[in-house]
Design an enzyme around this catalytic site. Structure first.
Site, PDB file in Angstrom:
ATOM      1  N   GLY A  12       0.750  17.804  28.086  1.00 22.58           N
ATOM      2  CA  GLY A  12       0.734  16.836  26.989  1.00 22.58           C
ATOM      3  C   GLY A  12       0.130  15.521  27.443  1.00 22.58           C
ATOM      4  O   GLY A  12       0.651  14.445  27.149  1.00 22.58           O
ATOM      5  N   ALA A  13      -0.991  15.618  28.166  1.00 22.76           N
ATOM      6  CA  ALA A  13      -1.597  14.403  28.743  1.00 22.76           C
ATOM      7  C   ALA A  13      -2.834  13.968  27.961  1.00 22.76           C
ATOM      8  O   ALA A  13      -3.611  13.165  28.442  1.00 22.76           O
ATOM      9  CB  ALA A  13      -1.949  14.647  30.209  1.00 22.76           C
ATOM     10  N   GLY A  16      -0.697   9.578  24.056  1.00 17.64           N
ATOM     11  CA  GLY A  16       0.587   8.919  24.218  1.00 17.64           C
ATOM     12  C   GLY A  16       1.054   8.732  25.656  1.00 17.64           C
ATOM     13  O   GLY A  16       0.292   8.339  26.541  1.00 17.64           O
ATOM     14  N   ILE A  17       2.326   9.041  25.868  1.00 11.39           N
ATOM     15  CA  ILE A  17       2.990   8.782  27.147  1.00 11.39           C
ATOM     16  C   ILE A  17       2.354   9.593  28.279  1.00 11.39           C
ATOM     17  O   ILE A  17       2.122   9.074  29.378  1.00 11.39           O
ATOM     18  CB  ILE A  17       4.499   9.122  27.012  1.00 11.39           C
ATOM     19  CG1 ILE A  17       5.155   8.216  25.968  1.00 11.39           C
ATOM     20  CG2 ILE A  17       5.214   9.005  28.356  1.00 11.39           C
ATOM     21  CD1 ILE A  17       6.486   8.714  25.436  1.00 11.39           C
ATOM     22  N   GLY A  18       2.056  10.857  28.008  1.00 10.91           N
ATOM     23  CA  GLY A  18       1.473  11.729  29.042  1.00 10.91           C
ATOM     24  C   GLY A  18       0.112  11.238  29.489  1.00 10.91           C
ATOM     25  O   GLY A  18      -0.212  11.274  30.684  1.00 10.91           O
ATOM     26  N   SER A 141      14.921  12.717  25.682  1.00 12.65           N
ATOM     27  CA  SER A 141      14.921  11.625  24.704  1.00 12.65           C
ATOM     28  C   SER A 141      16.351  11.153  24.494  1.00 12.65           C
ATOM     29  O   SER A 141      17.300  11.935  24.639  1.00 12.65           O
ATOM     30  CB  SER A 141      14.366  12.131  23.368  1.00 12.65           C
ATOM     31  OG  SER A 141      14.617  11.186  22.348  1.00 12.65           O
ATOM     32  N   TYR A 165      15.244  18.631  16.870  1.00 13.29           N
ATOM     33  CA  TYR A 165      14.608  17.831  17.928  1.00 13.29           C
ATOM     34  C   TYR A 165      15.661  17.328  18.928  1.00 13.29           C
ATOM     35  O   TYR A 165      15.506  17.492  20.144  1.00 13.29           O
ATOM     36  CB  TYR A 165      13.839  16.654  17.315  1.00 13.29           C
ATOM     37  CG  TYR A 165      13.200  15.771  18.369  1.00 13.29           C
ATOM     38  CD1 TYR A 165      12.085  16.215  19.077  1.00 13.29           C
ATOM     39  CD2 TYR A 165      13.719  14.511  18.670  1.00 13.29           C
ATOM     40  CE1 TYR A 165      11.505  15.416  20.062  1.00 13.29           C
ATOM     41  CE2 TYR A 165      13.141  13.711  19.637  1.00 13.29           C
ATOM     42  CZ  TYR A 165      12.036  14.162  20.328  1.00 13.29           C
ATOM     43  OH  TYR A 165      11.458  13.382  21.303  1.00 13.29           O
TER      44      TYR A 165
HETATM   45  N1  NAP Z   1       7.278   8.397  21.359  1.00 16.02           N
HETATM   46  C1  NAP Z   1       8.566   8.208  21.498  1.00 16.02           C
HETATM   47  O1  NAP Z   1       9.144   7.222  21.013  1.00 16.02           O
HETATM   48  C2  NAP Z   1       9.375   9.187  22.303  1.00 16.02           C
HETATM   49  C3  NAP Z   1      10.747   8.907  22.507  1.00 16.02           C
HETATM   50  C4  NAP Z   1      11.504   9.815  23.251  1.00 16.02           C
HETATM   51  C5  NAP Z   1      10.909  10.935  23.805  1.00 16.02           C
HETATM   52  N2  NAP Z   1       9.579  11.182  23.566  1.00 16.02           N
HETATM   53  C6  NAP Z   1       8.999  12.390  24.177  1.00 16.02           C
HETATM   54  O2  NAP Z   1       7.862  12.018  24.927  1.00 16.02           O
HETATM   55  C7  NAP Z   1       6.997  13.142  25.069  1.00 16.02           C
HETATM   56  C8  NAP Z   1       5.567  12.721  24.803  1.00 16.02           C
HETATM   57  O3  NAP Z   1       5.455  12.387  23.426  1.00 16.02           O
HETATM   58  P1  NAP Z   1       4.528  11.208  22.874  1.00 16.02           P
HETATM   59  O4  NAP Z   1       5.415  10.221  22.218  1.00 16.02           O
HETATM   60  O5  NAP Z   1       3.571  10.754  23.902  1.00 16.02           O
HETATM   61  O6  NAP Z   1       3.785  12.013  21.678  1.00 16.02           O
HETATM   62  P2  NAP Z   1       2.242  12.331  21.392  1.00 16.02           P
HETATM   63  O7  NAP Z   1       1.422  11.092  21.425  1.00 16.02           O
HETATM   64  O8  NAP Z   1       2.256  13.134  20.129  1.00 16.02           O
HETATM   65  O9  NAP Z   1       1.821  13.258  22.612  1.00 16.02           O
HETATM   66  C9  NAP Z   1       2.285  14.576  22.718  1.00 16.02           C
HETATM   67  C10 NAP Z   1       1.399  15.350  23.662  1.00 16.02           C
HETATM   68  O10 NAP Z   1       1.844  16.715  23.652  1.00 16.02           O
HETATM   69  C11 NAP Z   1       0.734  17.546  23.286  1.00 16.02           C
HETATM   70  N3  NAP Z   1       1.170  18.729  22.533  1.00 16.02           N
HETATM   71  C12 NAP Z   1       1.906  18.791  21.403  1.00 16.02           C
HETATM   72  N4  NAP Z   1       2.051  20.065  21.002  1.00 16.02           N
HETATM   73  C13 NAP Z   1       1.387  20.838  21.913  1.00 16.02           C
HETATM   74  C14 NAP Z   1       1.146  22.227  22.032  1.00 16.02           C
HETATM   75  N5  NAP Z   1       1.617  23.109  21.137  1.00 16.02           N
HETATM   76  N6  NAP Z   1       0.413  22.662  23.077  1.00 16.02           N
HETATM   77  C15 NAP Z   1      -0.097  21.793  23.972  1.00 16.02           C
HETATM   78  N7  NAP Z   1       0.089  20.463  23.913  1.00 16.02           N
HETATM   79  C16 NAP Z   1       0.812  19.992  22.878  1.00 16.02           C
HETATM   80  C17 NAP Z   1      -0.151  16.654  22.437  1.00 16.02           C
HETATM   81  O11 NAP Z   1      -1.469  17.198  22.368  1.00 16.02           O
HETATM   82  P3  NAP Z   1      -2.547  16.644  21.276  1.00 16.02           P
HETATM   83  O12 NAP Z   1      -3.187  15.438  21.911  1.00 16.02           O
HETATM   84  O13 NAP Z   1      -3.494  17.797  21.152  1.00 16.02           O
HETATM   85  O14 NAP Z   1      -1.802  16.322  20.018  1.00 16.02           O
HETATM   86  C18 NAP Z   1      -0.073  15.351  23.221  1.00 16.02           C
HETATM   87  O15 NAP Z   1      -0.893  15.378  24.364  1.00 16.02           O
HETATM   88  C19 NAP Z   1       7.539  14.209  24.111  1.00 16.02           C
HETATM   89  O16 NAP Z   1       8.280  15.165  24.842  1.00 16.02           O
HETATM   90  C20 NAP Z   1       8.464  13.432  23.207  1.00 16.02           C
HETATM   91  O17 NAP Z   1       9.496  14.247  22.672  1.00 16.02           O
HETATM   92  C21 NAP Z   1       8.808  10.339  22.841  1.00 16.02           C
END
Ligand code: NAP
Length: 288
Positions: A12-13, A16-18, A141, A165
């Protein structure tokens, strides 16, 4: 701090965070392998990170992580290209407001947020152990506090809501605790973290009004992806946490999770159920 000589695999890089985590670990000199699901987007991110970090050892692999076949293929491709894995960062995750099934017929939240990290970690475990000292980092989370593990309704078969979730993030913590227990004494650590509320693409896969409204408000109150990546980067690179394992981190600090995340009997049962769901009868680390 330098990460030179370290191989990091980040799921997931591409957003966002990744993505911010990958940027920083590349800047620190690590060999960074990012996992994306869209070929064009993923190769663009690789180029972006190489250019910004001046580090050419940034590579990518493709997988739809909700597919078990893709996860296994990803692991095989990584195995054949890299001799070591020092940091596995299970970061990819999503919320699904409506119940959907993966190609394997498994509810998507459970498939993507728990089973994908569980399967990838287990199939890469020999390589990770052979690379010790090594680290496994699972992005959970704060939403885990609302989570509940109901074995008779693990996939929302008897009623589904977005609470799936929180359940999956609770499951992530239980998986991390059990993994750390099984890896005790191997030189491989397993920790989980909450990144805080971060302005990312999170939720974008849901077209409904509620998520659109949430996504409009979040950027006004949330931290940037760079700040949201801080604890992930810390856990991946800091010598200070080299031998810390089985913990939950918030803002770089060990934090007590909700009581339901500390139930070792539930963690053990969830491990067994997950192993069955990903057809992983063999190759599990022996219980400590
Ligand atoms: N944002 C917050 O406030 C928050 C808070 C607590 C925890 N988190 C956790 O942090 C982590 C990162 O989330 P984020 O906030 O950075 O969200 P994000 O911007 O949506 O990034 C998610 C990443 O996961 C990838 N992904 C999603 N579904 C996938 C699949 N089926 N196969 C392969 N890759 C997939 C996305 O790919 P694409 O680029 O192709 O979409 C993207 O690279 C998650 O586990 C989330 O639950 C986030």
């Amino acid at each position: 701090m330098t990460m030179q000589g370290k191989v990091c695999l980040i799921k997931g890089a591409t957003n966002g965070i990744g993505k911010s985590t990958a940027h920083e670990l590349a800047r620190m000199g690590a060999t960074v392998v990012i996992v994306g699901r869209d070929a064009q987007k993923t190769s663009q991110v690789v180029e972006e990170i190489r250019a910004a970090s001046g580090n050419d050892t940034v590579d990518s692999l493709l997988a739809d992580l909700s597919s078990q076949q893709d996860v296994r293929r990803l692991a095989n491709e990584f195995e054949s290209k890299y001799s070591h894995l020092h940091v596995l960062l299970n970061n990819a995750g999503a919320v699904f407001m409506r119940r959907q099934l993966s190609v394997d017929g498994i509810e998507m939240t459970f498939a993507l947020n728990l089973l994908a990290p569980f399967l990838l970690t287990n199939v890469l475990l020999d390589k990770i152990q052979a690379s010790a000292p090594a680290r496994i980092i699972n992005v959970s989370s704060g939403a885990h506090t609302s989570g509940k593990i109901e074995f008779a309704n693990l996939q929302g078969e008897r009623g589904y809501s977005h609470r799936a979730y929180g359940n999956s993030k609770l499951a992530t913590l239980l998986f991390t605790m059990e993994l750390a227990h099984r890896l005790d004494g191997t030189g491989v650590t397993a920790n989980a973290l909450h990144p805080g509320l971060v302005s990312t693409g999170f939720g974008k896969n849901n077209p409904g009004f509620l998520m659109k409204t949430i996504r409009a408000v979040v950027p006004l109150i949330a931290r940037s992806p760079e700040k949201g990546a801080d604890t992930s980067i810390y856990l991946a690179s800091s010598p200070g946490v080299q031998s810390v394992t089985g913990k939950y981190f918030v803002g770089r600090k060990v934090t007590q999770p909700a009581p339901q995340a500390t139930d070792s009997a539930v963690a053990r049962k969830l491990w067994d159920v997950s192993a069955e769901m990903v057809h992983l009868a063999d190759g599990l680390p022996a219980e400590a």
